[in-house]
Design an enzyme around this catalytic site. Sequence first.
Site, PDB file in Angstrom:
ATOM      1  NE  ARG A  79      -2.311  -1.320   3.553  1.00  0.00           N
ATOM      2  CZ  ARG A  79      -1.766  -0.528   4.466  1.00  0.00           C
ATOM      3  NH1 ARG A  79      -1.856   0.789   4.348  1.00  0.00           N
ATOM      4  NH2 ARG A  79      -1.154  -1.029   5.501  1.00  0.00           N
ATOM      5  CE1 TYR A 207       1.881  -7.268  -4.166  1.00  0.00           C
ATOM      6  CE2 TYR A 207       1.108  -6.176  -2.172  1.00  0.00           C
ATOM      7  CZ  TYR A 207       1.731  -7.246  -2.794  1.00  0.00           C
ATOM      8  OH  TYR A 207       2.189  -8.295  -2.045  1.00  0.00           O
ATOM      9  N   GLY A 209      -4.149  -3.723  -1.351  1.00  0.00           N
ATOM     10  CA  GLY A 209      -5.086  -2.707  -0.903  1.00  0.00           C
ATOM     11  C   GLY A 209      -5.182  -1.501  -1.827  1.00  0.00           C
ATOM     12  CE  LYS A 216      -6.976  -3.685   5.289  1.00  0.00           C
ATOM     13  NZ  LYS A 216      -5.831  -4.426   5.031  1.00  0.00           N
ATOM     14  CG  HIS A 236      -7.147  -3.298   9.876  1.00  0.00           C
ATOM     15  ND1 HIS A 236      -5.853  -2.866  10.051  1.00  0.00           N
ATOM     16  CD2 HIS A 236      -7.083  -4.298   8.961  1.00  0.00           C
ATOM     17  CE1 HIS A 236      -5.042  -3.575   9.275  1.00  0.00           C
ATOM     18  NE2 HIS A 236      -5.760  -4.451   8.614  1.00  0.00           N
ATOM     19  CB  SER A 258      -0.799  -3.649   7.903  1.00  0.00           C
ATOM     20  OG  SER A 258      -1.973  -2.942   7.584  1.00  0.00           O
ATOM     21  CB  ALA A 259       2.495  -7.120   8.513  1.00  0.00           C
ATOM     22  CB  CYS A 260       0.594  -6.378  13.906  1.00  0.00           C
ATOM     23  SG  CYS A 260       1.746  -5.052  13.513  1.00  0.00           S
ATOM     24  N   GLY A 261      -0.293  -9.778  12.953  1.00  0.00           N
ATOM     25  CA  GLY A 261      -0.759 -11.037  13.514  1.00  0.00           C
ATOM     26  C   GLY A 261      -2.241 -11.354  13.450  1.00  0.00           C
ATOM     27  CB  THR A 263      -3.683 -13.892   8.757  1.00  0.00           C
ATOM     28  OG1 THR A 263      -4.089 -12.782   7.962  1.00  0.00           O
ATOM     29  CG2 THR A 263      -3.987 -15.185   8.024  1.00  0.00           C
ATOM     30  CG  ASN A 264       0.061 -16.000  11.907  1.00  0.00           C
ATOM     31  OD1 ASN A 264       0.470 -17.156  11.870  1.00  0.00           O
ATOM     32  ND2 ASN A 264       0.385 -15.093  10.995  1.00  0.00           N
ATOM     33  CG  ASP A 285      -7.358  -7.432   6.648  1.00  0.00           C
ATOM     34  OD1 ASP A 285      -6.416  -7.226   7.434  1.00  0.00           O
ATOM     35  OD2 ASP A 285      -7.581  -6.710   5.659  1.00  0.00           O
ATOM     36  CG  ASN A 372       3.161  -6.448   1.820  1.00  0.00           C
ATOM     37  OD1 ASN A 372       2.547  -6.985   2.755  1.00  0.00           O
ATOM     38  ND2 ASN A 372       2.565  -5.644   0.957  1.00  0.00           N
ATOM     39  NE  ARG A 374       0.155  -8.732   2.392  1.00  0.00           N
ATOM     40  CZ  ARG A 374      -0.443  -8.364   3.527  1.00  0.00           C
ATOM     41  NH1 ARG A 374      -1.554  -8.962   3.927  1.00  0.00           N
ATOM     42  NH2 ARG A 374       0.073  -7.408   4.267  1.00  0.00           N
ATOM     43  N   GLY A 499       0.361 -20.153  18.552  1.00  0.00           N
ATOM     44  CA  GLY A 499      -0.588 -20.999  19.275  1.00  0.00           C
ATOM     45  C   GLY A 499      -0.679 -20.653  20.752  1.00  0.00           C
TER      46      GLY A 499
HETATM   47  P1  GTP Z   1      -2.352  -7.836   7.297  1.00  0.00           P
HETATM   48  O1  GTP Z   1      -2.827  -8.868   6.317  1.00  0.00           O
HETATM   49  O2  GTP Z   1      -1.270  -6.960   6.716  1.00  0.00           O
HETATM   50  O3  GTP Z   1      -3.447  -7.006   7.849  1.00  0.00           O
HETATM   51  O4  GTP Z   1      -1.550  -8.617   8.458  1.00  0.00           O
HETATM   52  P2  GTP Z   1      -2.011  -9.498   9.712  1.00  0.00           P
HETATM   53  O5  GTP Z   1      -2.316  -8.604  10.861  1.00  0.00           O
HETATM   54  O6  GTP Z   1      -3.039 -10.479   9.308  1.00  0.00           O
HETATM   55  O7  GTP Z   1      -0.643 -10.259  10.100  1.00  0.00           O
HETATM   56  P3  GTP Z   1      -0.216 -11.795   9.969  1.00  0.00           P
HETATM   57  O8  GTP Z   1      -1.017 -12.699  10.841  1.00  0.00           O
HETATM   58  O9  GTP Z   1      -0.174 -12.125   8.526  1.00  0.00           O
HETATM   59  O10 GTP Z   1       1.257 -11.750  10.553  1.00  0.00           O
HETATM   60  C1  GTP Z   1       2.273 -10.909  10.045  1.00  0.00           C
HETATM   61  C2  GTP Z   1       3.620 -11.379  10.472  1.00  0.00           C
HETATM   62  O11 GTP Z   1       3.701 -11.435  11.900  1.00  0.00           O
HETATM   63  C3  GTP Z   1       3.952 -12.778   9.959  1.00  0.00           C
HETATM   64  O12 GTP Z   1       5.285 -12.816   9.532  1.00  0.00           O
HETATM   65  C4  GTP Z   1       3.738 -13.653  11.166  1.00  0.00           C
HETATM   66  O13 GTP Z   1       4.558 -14.802  11.139  1.00  0.00           O
HETATM   67  C5  GTP Z   1       4.088 -12.727  12.341  1.00  0.00           C
HETATM   68  N1  GTP Z   1       3.292 -13.063  13.561  1.00  0.00           N
HETATM   69  C6  GTP Z   1       1.966 -13.300  13.627  1.00  0.00           C
HETATM   70  N2  GTP Z   1       1.575 -13.635  14.882  1.00  0.00           N
HETATM   71  C7  GTP Z   1       2.697 -13.606  15.640  1.00  0.00           C
HETATM   72  C8  GTP Z   1       2.958 -13.864  17.035  1.00  0.00           C
HETATM   73  O14 GTP Z   1       2.073 -14.193  17.830  1.00  0.00           O
HETATM   74  N3  GTP Z   1       4.255 -13.717  17.454  1.00  0.00           N
HETATM   75  C9  GTP Z   1       5.249 -13.370  16.594  1.00  0.00           C
HETATM   76  N4  GTP Z   1       6.471 -13.253  17.080  1.00  0.00           N
HETATM   77  N5  GTP Z   1       5.045 -13.122  15.280  1.00  0.00           N
HETATM   78  C10 GTP Z   1       3.793 -13.238  14.806  1.00  0.00           C
HETATM   79  C1  SPV Z   2      -2.939  -4.611   5.155  1.00  0.00           C
HETATM   80  O1  SPV Z   2      -1.993  -3.931   4.733  1.00  0.00           O
HETATM   81  O2  SPV Z   2      -3.482  -4.388   6.264  1.00  0.00           O
HETATM   82  C2  SPV Z   2      -3.426  -5.751   4.358  1.00  0.00           C
HETATM   83  C3  SPV Z   2      -2.900  -5.931   2.998  1.00  0.00           C
HETATM   84  O3  SPV Z   2      -4.293  -6.479   4.823  1.00  0.00           O
HETATM   85  S1  SPV Z   2      -3.632  -4.846   1.842  1.00  0.00           S
HETATM   86  O4  SPV Z   2      -4.699  -5.566   1.177  1.00  0.00           O
HETATM   87  O5  SPV Z   2      -2.589  -4.477   0.882  1.00  0.00           O
HETATM   88  O6  SPV Z   2      -4.177  -3.698   2.517  1.00  0.00           O
HETATM   89 MN    MN Z   3      -4.956  -5.748   6.903  1.00  0.00          MN
END
Ligand code: GTP
Ligand code: SPV
Ligand code: MN
Length: 589
Positions: A79, A207, A209, A216, A236, A258-261, A263-264, A285, A372, A374, A499
């Site tokens: 983004r 690309y 978002g 988004k 979000h 974003s990318a802070c966990g 999905t996990n 998301d 990033n 995906r 987990g």
């Molecule tokens: P967006 O799709 O960008 O909105 O991201 P998201 O919030 O869904 O993040 P996602 O679950 O994809 O995790 C992003 C990164 O953080 C990945 O590289 C994961 O491996 C890492 N991550 C996720 N959960 C944890 C956690 O509990 N601990 C640690 N150390 N890393 C984590």
């Molecule tokens: C984010 O950046 O929070 C995402 C990926 O989930 S995107 O679709 O590019 O916004």
């Molecule tokens: Mn997101």
Amino acid sequence: MISPSTLPPLPTLSKAVAEWATSVRELTTPDAIHWVEGSDAEHQSFIDQLQSNGELQKLNEAHYPNCFLARSHPSDVARVEHLTFVCTTNRDDAGPNNNWMPPAEAYAKMQELFKGCMKGRTLYVVPYCMGPIDSLYSRCGVEITDSAYVVINMMLMTRAGRPALERIAREGNFVRGLHSIGELDPNRRFIMHFPEELSIQSFGSGYGGNALLGKKCHALRIASYQARHEGWLAEHMLIVGLTSPAGETHYVVAAFPSACGKTNLAMLIPPDSMPGWTVTTVGDDIAWLHPGPDGRLYAINPEAGYFGVVPGTNAKTNRNAFKMIQRDTLFTNVALTADNRPWWEGLETGKPVIDWQGRPYDPANGPAAQPNSRFTVSAKRNPRYASEADSPSGVPISAIIFGGRRRGVAPLVYEARDWNHGVLVGASVASETTAAAIGQAGVLRRDPMAMKPFAGYNFGDYWAHWFAMGQRLKDPPKIYHVNWFRRGADGKLLWPGFGDNLRVLEWILKRCTSKAAAQESHIGHLPRPADLNLQGLSIAQPALDELLSVRPEEWRTEAADIGKFFEQFGARTPAALWAEVKALQKRLG
Ligand code: GTP
Ligand code: SPV
Ligand code: MN
């Protein structure tokens, strides 16, 4: 069975959509028009076409059946927040949290860019529904794009095609999203939002978002603006179902940047030492939240697929996601092994031979997979997809969790004192930036409710709306803050995460049902080590103490910094938020 040829042609279904498509065709002058029906055969024909023109590469069929790789332009991998605008009539309505341009100026600029831009290309009309097709909470849109890659992503990520257009024809309104990849020139790239007209115009990026406008742009920026006026929330947030060994099911939502966990957490696998728990995914998301007739908050996931971060995904961190992306998955910007399998940092097997840009892999060029990179995959492929995810009325929410990626200050978990304090907790989230947006990663910034890049209006008004929502709920969810990313003096992560995050969720659920104790701190209620289920977890006592520590001197600085941040929003910052800041400062002394 009705044969498709006996169905009315799509362009005849909705006069409003047809007229808009005609005006866009006149402006952009494409060679052909394709209205997306949404069938599997049609999806396959797009894949075939993208493969034959080299935009998609088939991956190893034996190991990754029906999987493909797409490579984006190397300057177009995330983004672009600095090129994303919210164009309201009054600048203050967009707020200091958004880039702003007067609507007339933005339309004129975009008109110039779009003029003739689809010459030699096909214009695709993608009607889509965000949310279950029969839910009153769902909202529809139409994306017009010249990218077949965007079309196949939209077909996985949304409920796209004829049923959406039929709903639009019935309801008469829809979000207009106009998109062209243009020349993929970063100097001719803009993502413009016109919330007052429910319209989006995006040019110059293909690309994520920036280009999949249902996500988004529509489901957060436009929807948050609509939600404020209609009395709901577009956030979000992931939505996850948790069933305890006793058979009790609760749903929680969690907002992490974003990318802070997200999905996990949404796909979490319980650790072996916590048998009997079942975790199901409603969404990973975005959540649309509505007060229900019983005074509780209900959530639907507007999306139908996942556009997830690939790096870090493996059988240990997230076995569900890892299994899910072994077939029927579109990968963007990952590396390749010698036998044409996808490869990324954190994958524990294989070796990269070709990097994400298609060059022979050389560690001197940086990571093999773009940080990033995906996967796009239908939610139906998730082995733990919640059956309630398609429920038109959504799922009731027991807890709201905010969180960020912070090496210090924020403890593993704490509970807000009440809803209003929870609004402060959400509004003061700070997190280190990630590869999900272009710019430097690892920089700490305020990211209220994980919505800094996504709120379609002034944060001051947004917080006021959060306070008002609390008043409307007879039985509001409890509010929490978590931080999986706290580090020790040696720079190492203190908490195992993934987990084991279920241990924190278990405490949260027990708090929601008055079954767990806590101790009061200046910032809210924290578990004592004895209040957490740590059975089967080997964690050193000093690490645990550090994870659960709140240092008043750090928090006094933090509270002052939060106050400074809110000052930017001037008179729009709600008095209730200032009252919470004052109360926090008073507790801190
Ligand atoms: P967006 O799709 O960008 O909105 O991201 P998201 O919030 O869904 O993040 P996602 O679950 O994809 O995790 C992003 C990164 O953080 C990945 O590289 C994961 O491996 C890492 N991550 C996720 N959960 C944890 C956690 O509990 N601990 C640690 N150390 N890393 C984590
Ligand atoms: C984010 O950046 O929070 C995402 C990926 O989930 S995107 O679709 O590019 O916004
Ligand atoms: Mn997101």
